[in-house]
Design a protein around this motif. Sequence first.
Motif, PDB file in Angstrom:
ATOM      1  N   LYS A   1      -5.169   0.684  -0.100  1.00  0.00           N
ATOM      2  CA  LYS A   1      -4.721  -0.567   0.482  1.00  0.00           C
ATOM      3  C   LYS A   1      -5.029  -0.519   1.971  1.00  0.00           C
ATOM      4  O   LYS A   1      -5.234   0.559   2.539  1.00  0.00           O
ATOM      5  CB  LYS A   1      -3.221  -0.778   0.257  1.00  0.00           C
ATOM      6  N   GLY A   2      -5.079  -1.695   2.586  1.00  0.00           N
ATOM      7  CA  GLY A   2      -5.340  -1.696   4.014  1.00  0.00           C
ATOM      8  C   GLY A   2      -5.972  -2.980   4.500  1.00  0.00           C
ATOM      9  O   GLY A   2      -6.265  -3.901   3.732  1.00  0.00           O
TER      10      GLY A   2
ATOM     11  N   VAL B   1     -13.013   3.352   1.608  1.00  0.00           N
ATOM     12  CA  VAL B   1     -11.688   3.356   2.239  1.00  0.00           C
ATOM     13  C   VAL B   1     -11.230   4.805   2.408  1.00  0.00           C
ATOM     14  O   VAL B   1     -11.103   5.540   1.433  1.00  0.00           O
ATOM     15  CB  VAL B   1     -10.653   2.589   1.387  1.00  0.00           C
TER      16      VAL B   1
ATOM     17  N   PRO C   1      -3.888   5.788   8.073  1.00  0.00           N
ATOM     18  CA  PRO C   1      -2.759   4.913   8.367  1.00  0.00           C
ATOM     19  C   PRO C   1      -2.662   4.659   9.872  1.00  0.00           C
ATOM     20  O   PRO C   1      -3.034   5.526  10.657  1.00  0.00           O
ATOM     21  CB  PRO C   1      -1.563   5.717   7.860  1.00  0.00           C
TER      22      PRO C   1
ATOM     23  N   HIS D   1      -8.269   7.546   4.194  1.00  0.00           N
ATOM     24  CA  HIS D   1      -6.827   7.553   4.462  1.00  0.00           C
ATOM     25  C   HIS D   1      -6.630   7.600   5.972  1.00  0.00           C
ATOM     26  O   HIS D   1      -6.707   8.674   6.592  1.00  0.00           O
ATOM     27  CB  HIS D   1      -6.173   8.754   3.781  1.00  0.00           C
TER      28      HIS D   1
ATOM     29  N   TYR E   1      -3.913   1.565   9.192  1.00  0.00           N
ATOM     30  CA  TYR E   1      -4.875   0.514   8.857  1.00  0.00           C
ATOM     31  C   TYR E   1      -5.462   0.637   7.458  1.00  0.00           C
ATOM     32  O   TYR E   1      -5.984  -0.332   6.915  1.00  0.00           O
ATOM     33  CB  TYR E   1      -5.982   0.482   9.903  1.00  0.00           C
ATOM     34  N   SER E   2      -5.416   1.809   6.884  1.00  0.00           N
ATOM     35  CA  SER E   2      -5.806   1.990   5.488  1.00  0.00           C
ATOM     36  C   SER E   2      -5.073   3.210   4.961  1.00  0.00           C
ATOM     37  O   SER E   2      -4.768   4.136   5.717  1.00  0.00           O
ATOM     38  CB  SER E   2      -7.323   2.170   5.349  1.00  0.00           C
ATOM     39  N   ALA E   3      -4.781   3.175   3.665  1.00  0.00           N
ATOM     40  CA  ALA E   3      -4.004   4.274   3.095  1.00  0.00           C
ATOM     41  C   ALA E   3      -4.346   4.462   1.626  1.00  0.00           C
ATOM     42  O   ALA E   3      -4.702   3.511   0.929  1.00  0.00           O
ATOM     43  CB  ALA E   3      -2.509   4.004   3.259  1.00  0.00           C
TER      44      ALA E   3
ATOM     45  N   TYR F   1      -0.374  -5.644  10.974  1.00  0.00           N
ATOM     46  CA  TYR F   1      -0.705  -4.263  11.322  1.00  0.00           C
ATOM     47  C   TYR F   1      -0.448  -3.979  12.809  1.00  0.00           C
ATOM     48  O   TYR F   1      -0.910  -2.970  13.339  1.00  0.00           O
ATOM     49  CB  TYR F   1      -2.164  -3.979  10.981  1.00  0.00           C
TER      50      TYR F   1
END
Length: 272
Positions: free
Chosen positions: A46-47, A30, A34, A32, A36-38, A250
């Motif tokens: 999360k994401g 994952v 954003p 970073h 869609y994922s952070a 999203y």
Amino acid sequence: MKFFLAIMLVLSLYSTKQAFADHEQILVAVDHAPPYSALDEKGNAKGLILDILNYIKHHSDEDITVKAVPCPFSRCIRMLAQGEVDVMGGLVRTPARESQMSFVTPPYMALSSSYVFYGHQHSQVKVERYEDLIGKRIAIMRGAAFFPRFDKDTRLDKVEVPSERVAIDLVLKGRVDLVIAVEDTADLAMNVLSQPAHQLRKMAYRHTQVIYGHMAMSREFSQSHVGREFSEHMRQMAKNKVLDKLVAPYQLPAIPPQLLSEETGRMHTNTF
């Protein structure tokens, strides 16, 4: 003979158990990216890709856990290609990547958007057509794929950086002329990254296309029992519109019906 068969049965059961044990924990790369994922300050992830995998996990017969592995985008790609992680999400499918990893179809992200270029609001840089990119220093995220003409153009001065944040910072500091971004998500990403979007100016030139984001698996994981099961879950979730519900928060559109038709056609073709 009976003793031999008994030994073979034990070895078979052990092998099967070991195969499951190898994937009791699914490692998900994952980055970073954003919205869609952070990753937060503590490295917690999360994401969307985690939402999807956790949904599959809860509807799977296998006793498995999903563990996020935070990493910069280029490192995530490398770890997936080398089998150090099992899954990554949001990847554009390219021939080079297909030679290193397995893509799950259909894609779960389908953005009808444009690739655009941002420069500093006070710069004199203008990009009104593709050829205007020549001679400009353009920040790109290391390992990322954009559109074929841009990706393959060796005339362009592309400056690879580890993240979107760094790319935008270089533009703001005047160290590069431009940064490339997906128009539909650029403003939101800059807001999440707490960067001053008002100090940037969007260029007139844009390249518009449908941008597909896939789940991809390492070669080893895709050939495992769990990997094959997860791929089948993805196809069923797309068919049953479950994926549409997962991507909706999203602000992503539903999967286009033609993608499901194309996938069905490929599956029928592959059976002969």
